[in-house]
Design a protein around this motif. Structure first.
Motif, PDB file in Angstrom:
ATOM      1  N   LYS A   1       1.521   4.488  -2.791  1.00  0.00           N
ATOM      2  CA  LYS A   1       1.531   5.924  -2.492  1.00  0.00           C
ATOM      3  C   LYS A   1       2.854   6.559  -2.933  1.00  0.00           C
ATOM      4  CE  LYS A   1      -2.269   7.506  -0.498  1.00  0.00           C
ATOM      5  NZ  LYS A   1      -3.168   8.410  -1.247  1.00  0.00           N
ATOM      6  N   GLN A   2       3.945   5.830  -2.717  1.00  0.00           N
ATOM      7  CA  GLN A   2       5.254   6.332  -3.135  1.00  0.00           C
ATOM      8  C   GLN A   2       5.241   6.643  -4.634  1.00  0.00           C
ATOM      9  OE1 GLN A   2       7.819   7.016  -1.211  1.00  0.00           O
ATOM     10  NE2 GLN A   2       9.328   7.426  -2.819  1.00  0.00           N
TER      11      GLN A   2
ATOM     12  N   HIS B   1      -0.682   9.209 -11.877  1.00  0.00           N
ATOM     13  CA  HIS B   1      -0.883   9.730 -10.512  1.00  0.00           C
ATOM     14  C   HIS B   1      -2.240   9.252  -9.973  1.00  0.00           C
ATOM     15  CE1 HIS B   1      -0.784  12.737  -7.281  1.00  0.00           C
ATOM     16  NE2 HIS B   1      -1.918  13.241  -7.711  1.00  0.00           N
TER      17      HIS B   1
ATOM     18  N   HIS C   1       2.461   7.161  -6.487  1.00  0.00           N
ATOM     19  CA  HIS C   1       1.460   8.230  -6.670  1.00  0.00           C
ATOM     20  C   HIS C   1       2.084   9.610  -6.438  1.00  0.00           C
ATOM     21  CE1 HIS C   1      -2.263  10.527  -5.881  1.00  0.00           C
ATOM     22  NE2 HIS C   1      -1.841  10.766  -4.658  1.00  0.00           N
ATOM     23  N   TRP C   2       2.893   9.720  -5.404  1.00  0.00           N
ATOM     24  CA  TRP C   2       3.463  11.024  -5.065  1.00  0.00           C
ATOM     25  C   TRP C   2       4.564  11.452  -6.031  1.00  0.00           C
ATOM     26  CZ3 TRP C   2       4.202   8.622   0.385  1.00  0.00           C
ATOM     27  CH2 TRP C   2       3.019   8.735   1.114  1.00  0.00           C
TER      28      TRP C   2
ATOM     29  N   GLN D   1       0.827  -1.206   0.000  1.00  0.00           N
ATOM     30  CA  GLN D   1       0.000   0.000   0.000  1.00  0.00           C
ATOM     31  C   GLN D   1       0.863   1.258   0.000  1.00  0.00           C
ATOM     32  OE1 GLN D   1      -2.789   0.515   3.267  1.00  0.00           O
ATOM     33  NE2 GLN D   1      -3.305   2.541   2.456  1.00  0.00           N
ATOM     34  N   LEU D   2       1.883   1.277   0.847  1.00  0.00           N
ATOM     35  CA  LEU D   2       2.731   2.479   0.905  1.00  0.00           C
ATOM     36  C   LEU D   2       3.586   2.620  -0.351  1.00  0.00           C
ATOM     37  CD1 LEU D   2       3.510   2.508   4.689  1.00  0.00           C
ATOM     38  CD2 LEU D   2       2.340   4.288   3.398  1.00  0.00           C
TER      39      LEU D   2
ATOM     40  N   ASP E   1      -3.713   2.182  -4.576  1.00  0.00           N
ATOM     41  CA  ASP E   1      -3.519   2.338  -3.125  1.00  0.00           C
ATOM     42  C   ASP E   1      -4.818   2.080  -2.370  1.00  0.00           C
ATOM     43  OD1 ASP E   1      -2.537   3.634  -0.504  1.00  0.00           O
ATOM     44  OD2 ASP E   1      -4.198   4.916  -1.126  1.00  0.00           O
ATOM     45  N   GLU E   2      -5.919   2.650  -2.866  1.00  0.00           N
ATOM     46  CA  GLU E   2      -7.200   2.476  -2.174  1.00  0.00           C
ATOM     47  C   GLU E   2      -7.646   1.023  -2.183  1.00  0.00           C
ATOM     48  OE1 GLU E   2     -10.221   5.232  -3.525  1.00  0.00           O
ATOM     49  OE2 GLU E   2      -8.858   6.901  -3.216  1.00  0.00           O
TER      50      GLU E   2
ATOM     51  N   ASP F   1      -3.144   6.045  -7.175  1.00  0.00           N
ATOM     52  CA  ASP F   1      -3.968   6.320  -5.997  1.00  0.00           C
ATOM     53  C   ASP F   1      -5.130   5.329  -5.902  1.00  0.00           C
ATOM     54  OD1 ASP F   1      -3.932   7.904  -3.731  1.00  0.00           O
ATOM     55  OD2 ASP F   1      -5.420   9.313  -4.494  1.00  0.00           O
TER      56      ASP F   1
ATOM     57  N   GLU G   1      -5.533  -0.841   0.269  1.00  0.00           N
ATOM     58  CA  GLU G   1      -5.975  -0.516   1.635  1.00  0.00           C
ATOM     59  C   GLU G   1      -7.141  -1.428   2.033  1.00  0.00           C
ATOM     60  OE1 GLU G   1      -7.515   3.429   2.187  1.00  0.00           O
ATOM     61  OE2 GLU G   1      -7.241   3.348   4.349  1.00  0.00           O
TER      62      GLU G   1
END
Ligand code: FE2
Length: 173
Positions: free
Chosen positions: A48-49, A63, A51-52, A44-45, A70-71, A67, A74
């Motif tokens: 995000k890495q 992007h 995505h950012w 998950q992280l 990630d959702e 995300d 999660e």
């Protein structure tokens, strides 16, 4: 405790439950699920890495896609953690535990370009997907069809996201 070595099955405390799966089975299932939880938190992280930090002409699409992944991941984290608790166990889902137990490769910190992130994300999803598929068989071997079903859902979802991500690179000649 040093963060490099946290034993997987360090005599987990088992809560009393009327759940009819035997305590012995539940201990094994909880240890299995806690390992997969670590990989899921890590995944998950990593999403995000990506995505950012993604950059380039495909920025907005990637992007937003990362995300969405990630959702979804999660939600897998939540399913896995809550299955552990339903079996009378303790979900061990902190970042520090995840770092010690995850079986994913470290996500590269020094990449930016879209296709580099596509490749890194695809690798992470593929590794996690393989683990999820193995877990279906491991859960079946422990006679827990519900955990097997949970990981069938997780692996089906992981395959979908791998498709969404790899579609950015598969048209290249
Ligand atoms: Fe964001």
């Amino acid at each position: 405790m040093p963060n490099s070595v946290i034993p997987l099955a360090e005599a987990p405390k088992l809560y009393e439950t009327e759940n009819d799966i035997t305590a012995r089975r539940r201990v094994e299932l909880i240890a299995l699920l806690n390992q997969r939880l670590a990989s899921a938190v890590d995944l998950q992280l990593q999403m995000k890495q990506a995505h950012w930090n993604v950059k380039g002409p495909s920025f907005i699409g990637l992007h937003e896609l990362f995300d969405q992944v990630d959702e979804a991941v999660e939600s897998y984290v939540d399913l896995i953690a809550e299955r552990i608790v339903k079996l009378g166990g303790i979900a061990e889902g902190t970042v520090r535990v995840a770092a010690a137990r995850s079986r994913l490769a470290e996500y590269p910190l020094n990449i930016a370009e879209g296709m580099e992130h596509v490749e890194a994300v695809a690798r992470a999803l593929s590794t996690f997907g393989r683990q999820a598929r193995q877990t279906i068989n491991e859960a079946n071997a422990l006679d827990d069809a519900d955990t097997a079903d949970l990981f069938t859902e997780v692996s089906r979802g992981t395959d979908k996201w791998l498709w969404f991500v790899e579609a950015h690179s598969q048209a290249k000649k």
